[in-house]
Each structure stands twice: as structure tokens, then as C-alpha cells.
Design a protein around this motif. Structure first.
Motif, PDB file in Angstrom:
ATOM      1  N   ARG A  23       4.865  -0.579  -4.356  1.00 28.85           N
ATOM      2  CA  ARG A  23       5.623  -1.730  -3.870  1.00 28.85           C
ATOM      3  C   ARG A  23       4.781  -2.564  -2.908  1.00 28.85           C
ATOM      4  O   ARG A  23       4.981  -2.519  -1.702  1.00 28.85           O
ATOM      5  N   GLY A  24       3.813  -3.278  -3.414  1.00 28.59           N
ATOM      6  CA  GLY A  24       3.017  -4.142  -2.553  1.00 28.59           C
ATOM      7  C   GLY A  24       2.019  -3.382  -1.714  1.00 28.59           C
ATOM      8  O   GLY A  24       2.103  -3.368  -0.484  1.00 28.59           O
ATOM      9  N   VAL A  25       1.062  -2.720  -2.367  1.00 29.97           N
ATOM     10  CA  VAL A  25       0.051  -1.919  -1.672  1.00 29.97           C
ATOM     11  C   VAL A  25      -1.146  -2.786  -1.299  1.00 29.97           C
ATOM     12  O   VAL A  25      -1.678  -3.517  -2.139  1.00 29.97           O
ATOM     13  N   TRP A  26      -1.562  -2.685  -0.044  1.00 35.07           N
ATOM     14  CA  TRP A  26      -2.755  -3.375   0.452  1.00 35.07           C
ATOM     15  C   TRP A  26      -3.688  -2.338   1.077  1.00 35.07           C
ATOM     16  O   TRP A  26      -3.245  -1.499   1.857  1.00 35.07           O
ATOM     17  N   VAL A  50      -8.209   6.553   6.744  1.00 34.60           N
ATOM     18  CA  VAL A  50      -7.161   7.067   5.871  1.00 34.60           C
ATOM     19  C   VAL A  50      -6.085   6.008   5.685  1.00 34.60           C
ATOM     20  O   VAL A  50      -5.926   5.105   6.513  1.00 34.60           O
ATOM     21  N   GLY A  51      -5.360   6.156   4.583  1.00 43.21           N
ATOM     22  CA  GLY A  51      -4.170   5.361   4.353  1.00 43.21           C
ATOM     23  C   GLY A  51      -3.035   6.310   4.006  1.00 43.21           C
ATOM     24  O   GLY A  51      -3.215   7.211   3.179  1.00 43.21           O
ATOM     25  N   ILE A  52      -1.894   6.142   4.654  1.00 40.20           N
ATOM     26  CA  ILE A  52      -0.739   7.003   4.407  1.00 40.20           C
ATOM     27  C   ILE A  52       0.201   6.266   3.469  1.00 40.20           C
ATOM     28  O   ILE A  52       0.782   5.234   3.818  1.00 40.20           O
ATOM     29  N   LEU A  53       0.326   6.791   2.241  1.00 35.98           N
ATOM     30  CA  LEU A  53       1.152   6.171   1.210  1.00 35.98           C
ATOM     31  C   LEU A  53       2.494   6.871   1.148  1.00 35.98           C
ATOM     32  O   LEU A  53       2.561   8.091   0.991  1.00 35.98           O
ATOM     33  N   GLN A  54       3.553   6.113   1.291  1.00 35.03           N
ATOM     34  CA  GLN A  54       4.902   6.678   1.215  1.00 35.03           C
ATOM     35  C   GLN A  54       5.834   5.650   0.602  1.00 35.03           C
ATOM     36  O   GLN A  54       5.795   4.464   0.937  1.00 35.03           O
ATOM     37  N   ASP A  55       6.670   6.124  -0.341  1.00 36.59           N
ATOM     38  CA  ASP A  55       7.629   5.248  -1.018  1.00 36.59           C
ATOM     39  C   ASP A  55       6.945   4.031  -1.629  1.00 36.59           C
ATOM     40  O   ASP A  55       7.479   2.916  -1.601  1.00 36.59           O
ATOM     41  N   GLY A  56       5.739   4.246  -2.164  1.00 30.45           N
ATOM     42  CA  GLY A  56       5.047   3.183  -2.876  1.00 30.45           C
ATOM     43  C   GLY A  56       4.369   2.153  -2.013  1.00 30.45           C
ATOM     44  O   GLY A  56       3.900   1.127  -2.514  1.00 30.45           O
ATOM     45  N   ILE A  83       1.670   1.472   1.600  1.00 23.65           N
ATOM     46  CA  ILE A  83       0.798   2.029   2.633  1.00 23.65           C
ATOM     47  C   ILE A  83       1.509   1.863   3.970  1.00 23.65           C
ATOM     48  O   ILE A  83       1.649   0.759   4.491  1.00 23.65           O
ATOM     49  N   ARG A  84       1.967   2.990   4.488  1.00 23.78           N
ATOM     50  CA  ARG A  84       2.742   2.941   5.734  1.00 23.78           C
ATOM     51  C   ARG A  84       1.847   2.667   6.939  1.00 23.78           C
ATOM     52  O   ARG A  84       2.237   1.982   7.884  1.00 23.78           O
ATOM     53  N   ARG A  85       0.644   3.253   6.916  1.00 25.60           N
ATOM     54  CA  ARG A  85      -0.294   3.027   8.008  1.00 25.60           C
ATOM     55  C   ARG A  85      -1.696   3.305   7.500  1.00 25.60           C
ATOM     56  O   ARG A  85      -1.903   4.216   6.698  1.00 25.60           O
ATOM     57  N   GLN A  86      -2.695   2.537   7.923  1.00 25.55           N
ATOM     58  CA  GLN A  86      -4.069   2.783   7.535  1.00 25.55           C
ATOM     59  C   GLN A  86      -5.002   2.367   8.657  1.00 25.55           C
ATOM     60  O   GLN A  86      -4.652   1.551   9.509  1.00 25.55           O
ATOM     61  N   GLY A  87      -6.196   2.955   8.644  1.00 24.40           N
ATOM     62  CA  GLY A  87      -7.188   2.612   9.657  1.00 24.40           C
ATOM     63  C   GLY A  87      -8.158   3.751   9.854  1.00 24.40           C
ATOM     64  O   GLY A  87      -8.112   4.769   9.162  1.00 24.40           O
ATOM     65  N   GLN A  88      -9.071   3.566  10.799  1.00 28.23           N
ATOM     66  CA  GLN A  88     -10.006   4.623  11.152  1.00 28.23           C
ATOM     67  C   GLN A  88      -9.223   5.825  11.683  1.00 28.23           C
ATOM     68  O   GLN A  88      -8.258   5.653  12.446  1.00 28.23           O
TER      69      GLN A  88
END
Length: 292
Positions: free
Chosen positions: A18-21, A198-204, A206-211
Motif C-alpha cells: 500500500r504505497g511503499v517508499w 532497515v525498513g520495517i514493513l507492516q500491513d503493506g 514501510i512503517r519506519r526506515q533509516g539507519q
């Protein structure tokens, strides 16, 4: 640079992405983590050009991947279940990789496979264990000398020694050749040692990403004790708490300096900051709000 822009995908009416960046820089290892069913494998298959997205785009240094032979010659996708035709031998697999990838380097494969005890080319792949198949796929991937490497649960089924050997082979190559690596895994302890971001993918999404270090600095874990009841701390964002006798273990979405300064005002009997692991960060970010 690998760039994923607003990617979406559905199967039979069920929305998976659902709109992954996300963005992956050269010479880095990006860990893709998330609960089962979050869409990690679907995302990697779209990035490998296996699936077409319903919306959005994937670009490798500005180039699309789907039906783009130029990009695919620089990209290797190691699936959770490595591909091989029934009846293939190791020699057949090497010929296949050599035909697909002009940069395939047999010397690199031999060096890696020597550690993995996969030097007998007449061996049928079907007779290998799951772990040996994974090792074979990783050795072949390294021999391609890829610019982009996508790994879906690459260490699943490997014993600790084999996992260590794979990373020992991979990490220097990534750094020296500025390879972009995206790896999905449930072994968060291992990812913590090898990933830059890392990127945390949940429910389609990316909930949070970064160093990794930045994400960990933005969340603070402490153990603390007070003479009376636990204060409310309206100045802070408390996201998880657990009580062990008179000692509380608290996790805040605030940096360490702010947490320490605020808690100190309440005259604690005990105040110690605790290290926050990647696994704990993952649990905090993916746990339902009503479970906190």
C-alpha cells in the motif's frame, strides 16, 4: 541507488502493498523486516522484475527493472526457495548463470563453494539439503559480481557456521564494489550485525526506515524505580512498560538525553539506560497499540 516510489500490489482483491517508499544507497546492506504476511516477498519479487506493480515504480540508478535486460544482468534475486530445474546438477546451474550473466566469475564461485563443500559439479541439486541449496545459490550470486543483490531469507536452513561463512564472503564484496543489498530475514540479531539501515514493513507499508543507529537513538529504554507509584510523564511519549517488583522497564519514543532529564525531575531511586536491540525495536514498532 535503488529507489522504490509509492509501490502498490493486490492479489485477487487483497491489497498486499500500500504505497511503499524506500531508498537503498550503494555499498550498503538494507534489512527488510516485518511480521509474516507483511508483503516482504512480494516487494522483493516486484523489485526483481518478477511481478509487475499495480502502481508506483522501482528504479535502479534511474532505470526501470521490468523487462529491462540491462538492469537484470546487474541484479541477482536469491529467493527463499532457490530455483533449479528437476534433475539439474551443480554444473548445469553454473552454465545457466554463465549464460544469464556475462560477468559471472567462476573463480569467485570456486572460492566460495570450497568453504561450502559444493565442489563436485556432478552432484544433483535435488540431493542437496535445504541448507546446501541455499549455500549454492549464495555462492552463485556472489560469482555474478552483481551491482544489486536481493536476498529473501538467505540464512534460513543454514547452520551457524554456514551463516557466518556467507556473511564473511558477502560483506567485503559489498563494500569494495559498492553493491546495493536488500535482505529480508526473521533473524534480527544477525541483521543487527550486518545492516547499515532497515525498513520495517507492516500491513503493506514501510512503517519506519533509516539507519539502525538513528532508529535506536530515537527510542530509549530504561529501568527505573520510584518511592511511590509510577508518574504519568506527560512530557514524554511512553510506548511500552513492564513492572518487575518495584522496578519498571520503560520504553519511550524520545532520545536518551530528554528521557534522562525528565525522569530525573521525579527523583527516582534507580535510573539506568538499557541497550535497545533491533528485535525490541521491531516489536515496539509492530505491536498493536492496545497491547502496549
Amino acid at each position: 541507488m535503488i529507489e522504490v516510489h509509492d509501490l502498490s500490489k493486490a492479489f485477487d482483491g487483497a491489497q498486499v502493498l500500500r504505497g511503499v517508499w524506500l531508498t537503498v544507497r550503494p555499498g550498503s546492506v538494507f534489512g527488510l523486516i516485518g511480521p509474516n504476511g507483511a508483503g516482504k516477498t512480494t516487494l522483493l519479487r516486484i523489485m526483481a522484475g518478477v511481478y509487475t506493480p499495480d502502481g508506483g515504480a522501482v528504479r535502479y540508478d534511474g532505470r526501470p527493472v521490468f523487462e529491462n535486460l540491462e538492469v537484470k544482468r546487474e541484479l541477482v534475486f536469491v529467493a527463499e526457495e532457490p530455483f533449479a530445474y528437476p534433475g539439474w546438477t551443480i554444473r548445469d546451474l553454473l552454465r545457466f548463470y554463465g549464460a544469464l550473466y556475462p560477468a559471472f566469475d567462476r573463480a569467485v564461485f570456486d572460492a566460495a563453494a570450497g568453504d561450502a563443500a559444493l565442489t563436485d559439479e556432478k552432484t544433483r541439486i535435488a540431493r542437496l539439503s535445504k541448507g546446501q541449496k541455499k549455500q549454492l545459490a549464495m555462492c552463485a550470486a556472489l560469482a555474478v559480481r552483481p551491482r544489486y543483490l536481493l536476498l529473501d531469507e538467505p540464512q534460513d536452513g543454514l547452520d551457524p557456521r554456514a551463516r557466518k561463512l556467507i556473511w564473511q564472503k558477502l560483506l567485503p564484496v559489498v563494500s569494495e564494489n559498492e553493491i546495493h543489498v536488500i535482505v529480508s530475514s526473521h533473524n534480527l540479531r544477525e541483521l543487527e550485525d550486518v545492516c547499515d539501515a532497515v525498513g520495517i514493513l507492516q500491513d503493506g507499508q514501510i512503517r519506519r526506515q533509516g539507519q539502525v543507529s538513528d532508529l535506536q537513538r530515537a527510542v530509549t529504554k530504561v529501568q527505573v524505580s520510584f518511592r511511590g507509584e509510577l508518574p504519568a510523564f506527560p512530557e514524554l511519549t511512553l510506548i511500552k512498560s513492564a513492572r518487575h517488583g518495584r522496578v519498571w522497564e520503560l520504553i519511550f519514543r524520545d532520545d536518551s538525553a530528554r528521557v534522562t532529564a525528565v525522569l530525573s525531575r521525579y527523583d527516582p531511586l534507580l535510573l539506568d539506560e538499557l541497550p535497545l536491540t533491533l528485535e525490541e525495536l521491531f516489536l515496539v514498532e509492530t505491536e498493536p497499540d492496545d497491547a502496549r
